[in-house]
Write an enzyme that holds these catalytic residues in place. Structure first.
Site, PDB file in Angstrom:
ATOM      1  CB  SER A 683      66.837 -19.823 -86.293  1.00  0.00           C
ATOM      2  OG  SER A 683      67.739 -21.062 -86.009  1.00  0.00           O
ATOM      3  CE  LYS A 726      66.587 -22.050 -89.901  1.00  0.00           C
ATOM      4  NZ  LYS A 726      66.508 -20.764 -89.404  1.00  0.00           N
TER       5      LYS A 726
END
Length: 783
Positions: A683, A726
């Site tokens: 990521s 996130k």
């Protein structure tokens, strides 16, 4: 053969006193050293020639022996190996070399240093028949000793037969014989090989005589035991005769009682026949035999299992929904799935129980929601923790081959519930382990497979039990450690971390009233303002769940309870102004990672087992020859992402206005702070690429922009997971704009509306779009 003395020499070396142990020349042995002086002696020996003088203590109980407490004759030994053990203990492997006698003591602290007189012998072939006869006598005596004692391996006789030197023969036999330490020391002090053999021969003859007497005593005791066994057998026969005469009806009554219970209970035909056979076996066995206890235990288990008992589900959707809302705030997906199950139960009565897997960070309420589901369904609740379970018998049970065998915890929990359709919580399924005792995860496959669990067979019961109506709920922090075949049997429902608003509601509606009650306070004693609760959430906890939040509220209640008792106060109000007085200084700060736009620093977003977090990725180019340095304890996936990002930049040097030889003229160092924390995952690709481009072009990155996504060699941005966590982490860190892969657009639906309104989301498909929003173009670094 004989050994002749060839050399008497004097040498100095460290001394180690031994407790209850005598070391002979040619002997290889290991022992533990823990006393300070002995450890110092070891270290001194290792510094020089690895030789140490080993001497036995006269009394093993003395912990700090003086020179008067040890013998004068010992063995010079060479240290072969040292191993440090826990607790400041050292395990030493030594090999005896030769005898020695202390002639002078040079020092006693920090270790014994002594001068010794060493005597060594060398062998030569002679026709000394007396020596040969003595050696043969010793070997014969030792063979008889081995034959009687049964404590020494017969293979040692092969080694003994090959020894030709009388001295070495005596030492080898003495080291293998179980005799008193004083006798071993007596043999050690015999420097002359012939004298040593004679002493050993005398000791062996005495030991053989003692062993023969022991053997006679054992034989006599065995006869007495056989007599006792015979009497026991006769008593059992007498009991059988009494039973035939009707004088003892105990077992008969017990069997009749079992059969009466069996008639009252409705079992499947094969189960009924199996139990009946076991009850009949009970009549044929002696009441005192071990197997009788095993059969009784088995019958008790079989009769007490809920073969046909089940509770009736509460199929009132509104009432069930109200119970779920009463116990838990949020958790929309979980509640929807339970209500769907109830709706289908109304339409299809024979539906199998679902197998749900609640996955989320610690403290989000996975275990407690399972209890609420059981209450809303009106089912019994049983819980089995799988954390650290290694033994397959925990799931399937033990086979009935020994006294004490019991069913596995699946069947035990079903019996505890008293119904065949409880809600069964398998907690921490991601923490299953496996070793030589089997693989519990594989044993769970039958339990959690809807196509197989209608006839689950426990090793103890050896009869199929229907688990298809049980509603299994499993919990896990992560799916990564759950075996794929096991995961395939479950329906995964993710429970993400809570937002600030959700935590505020949970704290005010559930946690605060609960802790006030548990601490013996009244609602009027403690009043916490909404802003104070927000400050506890933001500055005293950093977690996806609410476990630490509840601890802080409990801490607050304790402080308030103390004041209520000491100062007789009726009401204490907690505000942001006086919160520090009760909970001390704030633990965390929620502010921008960087206070200004900087070159070579990009902000990434990461998913962890305890929620989301922000990453500050720093890049520094230096003059060099094209090395790529990666620090911060990165995993293989992140290293590959960094290399892919560099390759993308090299393919776009003209469009990015970068020197085409930058990869050969510069060393690029990519660092992610918190190096002690392992980091891995796909990521951070676009974040690292952005930081590198910023560093080599000298263009700053906006401080309030964060991003997540993987990069390909052609610059495409690939989707990643954990979007909700996130985004929540970005909000906590003060980020205004978040760059997300375009394929993650649908995942934004999970983010609460109040969070989405306060942030700007940009969905990117290519790295060019990332740079357009992240780089502060037109502005070079001023330095």
């Amino acid at each position: 053969m004989e050994e002749k003395e060839t050399n008497i020499s004097s040498r100095t070396m460290p001394l180690i006193p031994l407790r209850g142990l005598t070391v002979f020349p040619y002997m290889v042995i290991h022992f533990d050293v823990g006393r300070e002086r002995s450890i110092n002696a070891l270290e001194e020996a290792m510094v020089h020639d690895q030789l140490v003088f080993l001497v036995s203590q006269k009394e093993a109980e003395i912990t700090a022996p003086s020179l008067n407490d040890i013998y004068q004759v010992g063995t010079i030994a060479k240290i072969k190996q040292m191993l440090k053990l826990p607790g400041d203990t050292i395990r030493v492997l030594v090999e005896g070399i030769s005898r020695g006698k202390i002639v002078n003591v040079l020092q006693e602290t920090p270790y014994f240093q002594v001068e010794i007189e060493e005597r060594s012998y060398q062998s030569e072939v002679t026709t000394d028949s007396e020596t040969e006869a003595l050696m043969r006598s010793v070997i014969d005596a030792f063979e008889e000793y081995v034959d009687i004692s049964n404590k020494i391996s017969p293979e040692i006789l092969i080694t003994i037969a090959e020894i030709e030197m009388p001295g070495r023969l005596a030492d080898t036999i003495a080291s293998n014989v179980f005799i008193k330490p004083g006798q071993k020391q007596e043999i050690l002090e015999a420097f002359d090989p012939l004298e040593r053999l004679e002493k050993l021969y005398k000791i062996l003859l005495e030991e053989v005589e003692i062993l023969q007497i022991e053997k006679k005593i054992n034989s006599r005791v065995k006869k007495q035991i056989n007599k006792v066994q015979k009497e026991y057998y006769l008593r059992e026969q007498l009991k059988a005769i009494q039973k035939e005469l009707g004088e003892d009806e105990g077992v008969v009554e017990e069997v009749a009682d079992y059969k009466e219970k069996l008639k009252k209970l409705k079992f499947p035909k094969d189960v009924h026949e199996k139990i009946e056979r076991e009850i009949d076996r009970l009549l044929k066995l002696s009441p005192a035999s071990a197997e009788t206890g095993v059969i009784r235990n088995y019958i008790d288990w079989a009769l007490n299992l809920p073969w046909n008992k089940e509770t009736k589900d509460r199929l009132d959707l509104k009432k069930s929904s109200a119970i779920l809302d009463e116990d838990h705030y949020g958790l929309k997906k979980v509640k929807e799935r339970i209500l769907e199950y109830l709706a289908i139960r109304q339409l299809a009565k024979s539906m199998k129980g679902p197998i749900l897997c609640l996955v989320g960070p610690p403290g989000v309420g996975k275990t407690s929601i399972a209890k609420s589901i059981a209450r809303s369904l009106n089912r019994k609740f049983v819980r089995m923790s799988l954390g650290g379970v290694r033994d397959e018998a925990e799931i399937r049970g033990h086979r009935r081959t020994y006294v004490g065998a019991i069913p596995g915890r699946i069947i035990s929990s079903i019996r505890q519930a008293g119904t065949k359709n409880p809600l069964f919580l398998l907690d921490e399924v991601d923490k299953l382990a496996s070793d030589f005792r089997g693989d519990p995860a594989s044993a769970l496959l039958e339990v959690l497979d809807p196509e197989q669990n209608h006839d689950f067979t426990d090793h103890f019961m050896e009869m199929p039990f229907n688990l298809s109506k049980v509603m299994f709920i499993t919990t896990a922090n992560t799916l990564d450690t759950i075996p794929r075949p096991l995961l395939d049997r479950m329906e995964v429902i993710r429970i993400a971390g809570y937002t600030e608003e959700e935590k505020l509601n949970i704290a005010s509606k559930y946690l605060l009233p609960k802790q006030i009650k548990e601490h013996g306070l009244k609602p009027a004693n403690l009043q916490v303002s909404e802003k104070a609760l927000r400050d506890i959430i933001n500055y005293y906890t950093r977690e996806a769940g609410v476990r630490n939040l509840e601890r802080q509220i409990a801490n607050l209640c304790r402080k308030v309870a103390k004041r209520v008792v000491e100062e007789k106060l009726k009401t204490i109000k907690i505000t942001p102004a006086n919160l520090k007085k009760y909970l001390s200084n704030p633990i965390y700060r929620y502010e921008m990672i960087s206070q200004k736009d900087e070159v070579g620093i990009a902000r990434g977003l990461a998913w962890t087992m305890v929620g989301g977090d922000t990453l500050s990725i720093e890049v520094t180019p230096m003059r060099g020859n094209g090395k790529l340095v990666l620090t911060g304890q990165l995993g293989d996936v992140m290293k590959e992402s960094a290399k892919a990002g560099i390759s993308y930049i090299r393919s776009r040097v003209e469009a990015l206005d970068i020197d085409s030889d930058f990869h050969t003229n510069l060393d690029i160092h990519i660092h992610i702070p918190e190096g002690a924390t392992p980091k891995d995952g796909p990521s951070a690709g676009i974040t690292m690429a952005t930081a590198v481009i910023s560093a080599v072009t000298d263009i700053p990155v906006y401080k309030d922009v964060a991003m997540t996504g993987e990069i390909t060699l052609r610059g495409r941005v690939l989707p990643v997971g954990g979007i909700k966590e996130k985004v929540l982490a970005a909000k906590r860190a003060g980020i205004q704009k978040v760059l997300l892969p375009i394929d993650n657009k649908r995942d934004l639906e999970d983010v609460p509306d109040n969070v989405k309104k306060k942030m700007d989301f940009v969905f990117v498909e290519h790295m060019d779009e990332v740079l357009e929003h992240a780089l502060k173009r037109g502005e070079k670094n001023e330095d």
